[in-house]
Write an enzyme that holds these catalytic residues in place. Structure first.
Site, PDB file in Angstrom:
ATOM      1  N   CYS A   1       0.887  -1.063   0.038  1.00 48.98           N
ATOM      2  CA  CYS A   1       0.058   0.115   0.031  1.00 48.98           C
ATOM      3  C   CYS A   1       0.868   1.350   0.115  1.00 48.98           C
ATOM      4  O   CYS A   1       0.652   2.384  -0.466  1.00 48.98           O
ATOM      5  CB  CYS A   1      -1.090   0.023   1.322  1.00 48.98           C
ATOM      6  SG  CYS A   1      -1.888  -1.496   1.428  1.00 48.98           S
TER       7      CYS A   1
ATOM      8  N   ASP B   1      -2.686  -3.556   7.609  1.00 54.03           N
ATOM      9  CA  ASP B   1      -3.623  -4.389   7.940  1.00 54.03           C
ATOM     10  C   ASP B   1      -3.598  -5.846   7.535  1.00 54.03           C
ATOM     11  O   ASP B   1      -3.963  -6.828   7.820  1.00 54.03           O
ATOM     12  CB  ASP B   1      -5.168  -3.713   7.598  1.00 54.03           C
ATOM     13  CG  ASP B   1      -5.433  -2.464   8.405  1.00 54.03           C
ATOM     14  OD1 ASP B   1      -4.589  -2.053   9.305  1.00 54.03           O
ATOM     15  OD2 ASP B   1      -6.525  -2.027   8.375  1.00 54.03           O
TER      16      ASP B   1
ATOM     17  N   ASP C   1      -4.960   1.437   5.158  1.00 47.92           N
ATOM     18  CA  ASP C   1      -6.358   1.871   5.639  1.00 47.92           C
ATOM     19  C   ASP C   1      -6.081   3.132   6.529  1.00 47.92           C
ATOM     20  O   ASP C   1      -6.853   3.828   6.558  1.00 47.92           O
ATOM     21  CB  ASP C   1      -6.881   0.621   6.173  1.00 47.92           C
ATOM     22  CG  ASP C   1      -7.363  -0.264   5.077  1.00 47.92           C
ATOM     23  OD1 ASP C   1      -6.992  -0.076   4.059  1.00 47.92           O
ATOM     24  OD2 ASP C   1      -7.825  -1.509   5.570  1.00 47.92           O
TER      25      ASP C   1
ATOM     26  N   CYS D   1      -5.633  -2.605  -1.446  1.00 48.48           N
ATOM     27  CA  CYS D   1      -6.460  -3.271  -1.830  1.00 48.48           C
ATOM     28  C   CYS D   1      -7.398  -2.556  -2.770  1.00 48.48           C
ATOM     29  O   CYS D   1      -7.934  -1.621  -2.853  1.00 48.48           O
ATOM     30  CB  CYS D   1      -7.285  -4.052  -0.763  1.00 48.48           C
ATOM     31  SG  CYS D   1      -6.094  -4.896   0.194  1.00 48.48           S
TER      32      CYS D   1
ATOM     33  N   GLU E   1      -9.425  -5.898  13.871  1.00 43.96           N
ATOM     34  CA  GLU E   1     -10.318  -5.877  12.837  1.00 43.96           C
ATOM     35  C   GLU E   1     -10.278  -7.403  12.168  1.00 43.96           C
ATOM     36  O   GLU E   1      -9.333  -8.011  12.559  1.00 43.96           O
ATOM     37  CB  GLU E   1      -9.528  -5.126  11.327  1.00 43.96           C
ATOM     38  CG  GLU E   1     -10.220  -5.358  10.183  1.00 43.96           C
ATOM     39  CD  GLU E   1      -9.460  -4.348   9.003  1.00 43.96           C
ATOM     40  OE1 GLU E   1      -9.606  -3.148   9.207  1.00 43.96           O
ATOM     41  OE2 GLU E   1      -8.849  -4.722   8.253  1.00 43.96           O
TER      42      GLU E   1
ATOM     43  N   SER F   1     -12.930  -5.153   8.269  1.00 40.01           N
ATOM     44  CA  SER F   1     -12.151  -4.642   7.042  1.00 40.01           C
ATOM     45  C   SER F   1     -13.379  -4.143   6.175  1.00 40.01           C
ATOM     46  O   SER F   1     -14.573  -4.694   6.207  1.00 40.01           O
ATOM     47  CB  SER F   1     -11.396  -5.913   6.517  1.00 40.01           C
ATOM     48  OG  SER F   1     -11.022  -5.413   5.171  1.00 40.01           O
TER      49      SER F   1
END
Length: 564
Positions: free
Chosen positions: A48, A80, A122, A193, A443, A469
């Protein structure tokens, strides 16, 4: 221009300050110019964030072209993806606060005049936006972009495909050799993602709030256009600095927060937005609770078919026209405040005046929605009097009745799910995973993906005071508030208790007689922690507030020291 940085550069008693600046490579011209922090969460711990350094370098060129001196700094990110399903996930939500704090420390400690902020994973997106609103200097937010989907045996594949395939292996419907092959193909590039999970949801929020440049949110991480976008962000922040605004708190208003809520609801976005939007509002001194989120979610139609509840990915929306398609459709349907200000200095309605209408496939007109209310719903009732969140986009049934199976912590539930020990009609309760009880509000995509992969996604329900999530789907209700560790009703549930969930009525009821509830409450004792807390988790557990207020850790709307 009134420059904050002159407190570090001007005067004979700042000779040591200037000497330090010269030691970094600055000359007289660089010292005389405005100082612009170019920050990112770049790192090699997650795909990410791996695209952020080149984009930050491009932004520095834009700042220099606009007459500023760019100064790069970085902060943490917690993946994450690799912290999922173990104790490391406690650190994820906590990192949101640390990112905002670190931006405040650097920007105020060095008295920089403006900033361009890059985020990719995230919690880094809301963390950076929170930091921008807190320091309230000229700022531009840039999302690093999503990864491209993979392809496996002629079918599109993402990380969610692999997560859910694990559940299929446990159910005996998928082979381990196929899973190993899928693993090699599901995440082929850097970036976040690719579905409308938390990162892309919050990227859409950044555009809707007006903190980011139009067209930036859905552009894939690997597209070279991102370098041009980053240079433009650098030039834009210099224009804002010279013009005197708009500043982040001019952009983050109650109206723009409501607009952002509408964008989340309209796209079936991540339930985590129910935590992050109140937290961003909090930095501007605006009280925005889960009740406020619920009101907007309920009045906004679901108009976009985006994964996990729909069909398409961020890349597809980008090619169709981007976030403006969603916003234009919502504005035309009367679901947005068109007078909210944007980064351009114009109103949202003015920015969208020449935007194309919805394509009809990825994004529909507000008059022909996929569902009349939003793809994310806030439930309230005797089990969660302060609220809980569920993503209903893609659900076949919006009502569920069953009996509780109670687990104190995620691991205990995962063990049963892996062994195939859940039955249709079960309401799985995972408690003591809230902001304080975790601590850290883990999460649970690993758990929910196992359930869905076993074909049980709508045959059982899962309720937790932890988080989900943005990729979670199924009858999964999280963020239950008050949390169990604080004595919320979830703490009193016992195996076999009847529970009814009605997403149409926005209710979640625990069908137990009041006298029995009173008896259990009188006997309840706060759970004993299995380990001694220290370090960051200890501080977080002491400070963090409830989920329905955004899991906040300070009183909000901090001002620049001495009003400067």
């Amino acid at each position: 221009m009134r420059l904050r940085s002159r407190i570090t550069t001007d005067g004979m008693d700042r000779v040591a300050h200037r000497a330090f600046m010269r030691a970094t490579g600055m000359d007289d011209e660089a010292i005389a110019q405005p100082f612009v922090g170019v920050m990112s969460t770049h790192g090699e711990n997650t795909p990410c964030s791996m695209s952020l350094r080149p984009q930050a370098e491009a932004a520095k060129l834009g700042v220099a072209a606009g007459g500023g001196t760019p100064i790069e700094f970085t902060t943490v990110s917690v993946s994450d993806g690799t912290s999922m399903n173990h104790q490391g996930m406690r650190m994820s939500l906590l990192s949101r606060e640390l990112i905002a704090d670190s931006i405040e420390l650097v920007m105020r400690g060095h008295a920089y005049d403006a900033m361009v902020g890059f985020a990719g994973c995230d919690k880094t997106l809301p963390g950076v936006m929170m930091g921008m609103v807190r320091v309230n200097c000229p700022s531009v937010f840039v999302y690093g972009g999503a990864m491209l989907p993979g392809e496996w045996r002629g079918q599109q594949a993402t990380v969610l495909t692999a997560y859910e395939a694990v559940g299929a292996v446990y159910a005996g419907n998928f082979s381990e050799s196929d899973l190993a092959e899928l693993e090699l193909h599901c995440a082929p590039t850097v970036g976040s993602c690719p579905g409308q999970f938390t990162a892309n949801t919050m990227a859409m929020v950044s555009e809707t709030l007006g903190l980011a440049l139009p067209g930036s949110a859905m552009m894939p991480a690997v597209y070279s256009q991102r370098l041009a976008l980053a240079r433009r962000a650098g030039r834009t922040v210099m224009r804002i600095l010279k013009d005197g605004g708009p500043l982040p708190r001019d952009l983050v208003t109650r109206k723009s927060i409501e607009n952002a809520c509408a964008a989340v609801a309209a796209t079936g976005g991540s339930t985590n937005a129910g935590l992050h939007l109140p937290a961003i509002a909090h930095e501007a001194g605006i009280r925005f609770t889960m009740d406020d989120v619920a009101e907007v979610f309920h009045r906004t139609p679901l108009i976009a078919s985006l994964q996990p509840g729909g069909k398409y990915l961020a890349r597809d929306l980008h090619h169709a026209g981007g976030v403006v398609l969603v916003l234009k459709s919502l504005l035309d349907g009367g679901h947005l405040h068109g007078d909210a200000l944007t980064l351009s200095g114009r109103t949202l309605a003015e920015d969208l005046a020449s935007a194309p209408g919805p394509d009809g496939e990825i994004v529909r007109a507000s008059t022909a929605p996929l569902h009349p209310t939003g793809g994310v719903v806030v439930l309230k009732g005797s089990l969660c009097p302060d609220g809980a969140l569920i993503k209903i986009a893609g659900l076949k049934s919006l009502v569920f009745e069953g009996r509780a199976r109670v687990f104190d912590g995620e691991e205990a539930c995962v063990e049963v799910v892996r062994a195939g020990g859940i039955r249709a009609g079960d309401v799985l309760i995972i408690r003591n995973e809230g902001p304080k009880g975790g601590p850290g509000m883990r999460e649970m995509l690993g758990t929910t993906a196992l359930i869905y992969g076993q074909g049980m996604g709508e045959k059982v329900a899962l309720i937790t005071d932890g988080r989900f999530s943005g990729a979670t789907r199924g009858m999964c209700i999280g963020y239950a508030s008050p949390e169990a560790a604080e004595g919320g009703p979830l703490a009193l549930v016992q195996d076999g208790d009847p529970i009814r969930i009605d997403c149409e009525a926005r209710s979640i009821d625990w069908q137990i007689e009041p006298a029995e509830v009173a008896r259990r409450r009188a006997a309840w004792q706060p759970p004993r922690r299995g380990e001694r807390l220290a370090g960051a988790l200890e501080k977080y557990a002491r400070l963090v507030g409830p989920a329905h207020l955004g899991a906040l850790t300070h009183s909000g709307a901090a001002e620049w020291p001495e009003g400067k």
